[in-house]
Design an enzyme around this catalytic site. Structure first.
Site, PDB file in Angstrom:
ATOM      1  CD  GLU A  23     -22.534  -3.894  -0.474  1.00  0.00           C
ATOM      2  OE1 GLU A  23     -23.616  -4.725  -0.555  1.00  0.00           O
ATOM      3  OE2 GLU A  23     -21.323  -4.492   0.278  1.00  0.00           O
TER       4      GLU A  23
ATOM      5  CD  GLU B 194     -28.648 -10.345  -3.607  1.00  0.00           C
ATOM      6  OE1 GLU B 194     -27.418 -10.568  -3.733  1.00  0.00           O
ATOM      7  OE2 GLU B 194     -29.351 -10.400  -2.803  1.00  0.00           O
TER       8      GLU B 194
END
Length: 240
Positions: A94, A116
């Site tokens: 991730e 992100e």
């Protein structure tokens, strides 16, 4: 001593004598599994331009783990280590995503991202966890916590205002690790013993059933590598 007191004392001694010791790995033992050498090997994959290289620390993880003492405590030492290996496999993927498979070893920008890249709003209508004006609930932290309802619930469980101050997840390393552990214990931990493949479905089920074979392969490679580091077998059903 009366007969009743004598009977109670005798019973207590008897129960103590037959108590069956557990093989649980307690919260303190997480630090003995996630050694500095293990953690730093992952961290070393992050380039110098990666924010995560200085943000994600082992000390912050162990501090956060005290709030989740059942993490890494799954019936037996074997399953406890498998849980920790699975958690790190997902966290590594991730926070990295730039993965090359070289001689069956995962190489990439592990522990690189704290936030992100595609920073959309991720606001879902919710009366319980309404979005705060101007705030975005994109992925942050080691497991990329996303959506207002997750920020709201996680913040409530960990004493921070996830709705009004979602950015704290990218600024406070202990809180960041707590968000990862919160999501793990709430959504992933219940299926760990079904195999690593079941945990992929919980973290990002869209990758399964042909959704993203490369991503699934990368997660599995990480998991296998970490199981080897811990000296354990990966167990059944490791893909999805």
């Amino acid at each position: 001593m009366g007969k009743l007191q004598l009977l109670s004392a005798t019973l207590a001694i008897f129960l103590s004598a037959i108590a069956i010791p557990t093989t649980f790995v307690d919260a303190v033992a997480v630090g003995s599994v996630v050694t500095p050498a293990f953690f730093n090997r992952i961290l070393s994959q992050a380039g110098t331009g990666c924010k995560g290289k200085t943000f994600y620390t082992r000390a912050a993880l162990l501090t956060a783990a005290r709030a989740y003492p059942r993490f890494g405590n799954l019936d037996t030492a074997l399953w406890s280590k498998r849980e920790i290996a699975a958690f790190f496999a997902h966290v590594t993927h991730e926070t990295g995503r730039k993965v090359l498979l070289v001689h069956d070893v995962c190489v990439g920008a592990d522990f690189c991202y704290v936030e992100e890249i595609a920073r959309n709003t991720y606001c879902s209508p919710s009366s319980q966890y309404p979005c705060a004006p101007g705030k975005k609930y994109y992925g942050r932290g080691p497991i990329q916590l996303t959506w207002n309802y997750n920020y709201g619930a996680c913040g409530k469980a960990n004493n921070f205002d996830g709705l009004k101050n979602p950015d704290i997840v990218a600024k406070n390393a202990v809180i960041a690790w707590k968000t990862g552990l919160w999501f793990w214990m709430k959504s992933v931990r219940p299926v760990v013993k079904q195999g690593f493949g079941a945990t992929i479905r919980r973290v990002n089920g869209g990758e399964c059933n042909g959704g993203s074979p490369a991503a699934v392969a990368a997660r599995v490679k990480y998991y296998r590598a970490y199981c080897r580091s811990f000296g354990i077998t990966p167990g059944p059903n490791i893909s999805c």
